[in-house]
Enzyme design. Structure first.
Site, PDB file in Angstrom:
ATOM      1  N   GLU A 204       0.762  -1.237  -0.054  1.00 54.22           N
ATOM      2  CA  GLU A 204       0.160  -0.037  -0.011  1.00 54.22           C
ATOM      3  C   GLU A 204       1.039   1.349   0.023  1.00 54.22           C
ATOM      4  OE1 GLU A 204      -3.683   1.822   2.557  1.00 54.22           O
ATOM      5  OE2 GLU A 204      -2.119   0.781   3.508  1.00 54.22           O
TER       6      GLU A 204
ATOM      7  N   LYS B  54      -9.560   1.349  -2.585  1.00 55.46           N
ATOM      8  CA  LYS B  54      -9.870   1.007  -1.284  1.00 55.46           C
ATOM      9  C   LYS B  54     -11.022   1.233  -0.517  1.00 55.46           C
ATOM     10  CE  LYS B  54      -7.549   1.177   3.544  1.00 55.46           C
ATOM     11  NZ  LYS B  54      -6.177   1.773   4.065  1.00 55.46           N
TER      12      LYS B  54
ATOM     13  N   CYS C  95      -5.074  -3.033   2.788  1.00 54.48           N
ATOM     14  CA  CYS C  95      -4.844  -2.747   4.364  1.00 54.48           C
ATOM     15  C   CYS C  95      -5.794  -2.982   5.300  1.00 54.48           C
ATOM     16  CB  CYS C  95      -4.172  -1.423   4.445  1.00 54.48           C
ATOM     17  SG  CYS C  95      -3.442  -1.175   6.031  1.00 54.48           S
TER      18      CYS C  95
END
Length: 289
Positions: A42, A119, A160
């Site tokens: 990330e 995300k 994440c």
């Protein structure tokens, strides 16, 4: 189908050009060691707390330094190259309040763009010792989960904090995903407590490989990330794990027959049942109402 996968651990700084050069060096080495699929962490492009400085470096996807380098490397090295994420300008980055995506990008051999993924879940948390994050203050959350059907297998995307939302991974597994990806920049505090158990849980409950390239170390902007990039098999076995700081290349053989074997032993994807939920309130006198 069997292939070699690589998870690249980095300690990205604030300079996007330098981070892109570091990515290229590590990707070339992973490819030299035989990796057909390579994943970076990330925020490969930069970890930068100073929002003004971050916006000054932002570009749209077509002009982003990391994305352009990844496309070129995928073409030259004949690999699948998955940039775990980098910050991409959606609007004019110089405008206050301009939208930014925390975006993953996957290129196929030949340099063709396969898919992007923004995300979905924003890391808005207040931890112990005064550590606090508000990702939603800078980034626009994504709204679409994605699975890429590749010749090497079906791959699901996450980034994440997404790892804490098992419904995302279950939806991908039900759509056929055999490989789940979790590039990350986990904080040290949360990583020490939860990183490995979350990755292994996502692998076990879905009978899928999990590949998680991470940021690791103390970064130029002052934050500290947990590292411990990891590749986990569908039975929950850790095939490879990195240390807690600094650059590292993890390699593991991905044999998709292990996915089918795990799902045959414990077919929870097939055995799941719909149900209703009732909350029962205990009334005064012990009689439920």
């Amino acid at each position: 189908m069997t292939f070699k996968a690589a998870a690249i651990q980095m300690c990205s700084g604030v300079d996007t050009e330098r981070n892109a050069a570091d990515m290229e060096r590590l990707v070339r080495e992973a490819a030299r060691q035989g990796a057909a699929y390579i994943q970076t962490p990330e925020m490969t492009g930069a970890l930068q707390r100073d929002r003004k400085a971050m916006r000054a470096q932002l570009r749209d996807e077509a002009n982003d330094v990391v994305v352009s380098a990844a496309r070129r490397l995928a073409q030259e090295l004949n690999i699948y190259l998955h940039v775990g994420s980098t910050a991409i300008a959606i609007d004019d980055p110089q405008q206050e309040g301009g939208r930014i995506a925390n975006r993953a990008v996957l290129f196929a051999p030949g340099g063709k763009l396969v898919s992007t993924y923004d995300k979905i879940h924003m890391f808005d948390v207040d931890l112990d010792n005064g550590e606090s994050w508000r990702e939603s203050s800078a980034y626009q959350p994504g709204a679409e989960a994605r699975v890429a059907a590749l010749p090497i297998g079906k791959l699901g995307f996450a980034i994440c904090y997404d790892v804490r939302f098992p419904q995302l991974f279950r939806a991908q597994a039900l759509a056929g995903a055999e490989i789940l990806t979790v590039p990350a920049a986990f904080t040290r505090q949360t990583g020490e407590a939860h990183w490995e158990v979350l990755l292994r849980a996502r692998a076990i409950e879905n009978g899928a490989f999990v590949i998680a390239a991470a940021q690791g170390g103390v970064h130029e902007d002052g934050r500290e990330t947990y590292g411990h990039s990891m590749i986990v098999d569908p039975w929950g076995k850790v095939l490879a794990v990195a240390g807690g700081a600094g650059e590292e290349i993890l390699l593991a053989d991905i044999d998709l027959s292990a996915v089918h074997a795990a799902r045959a032993k414990i077919p929870n994807l097939k055995n799941a049942r719909e149900f209703t939920l009732q909350t029962v309130t205990e009334a005064v006198g012990g009689v439920a109402a």
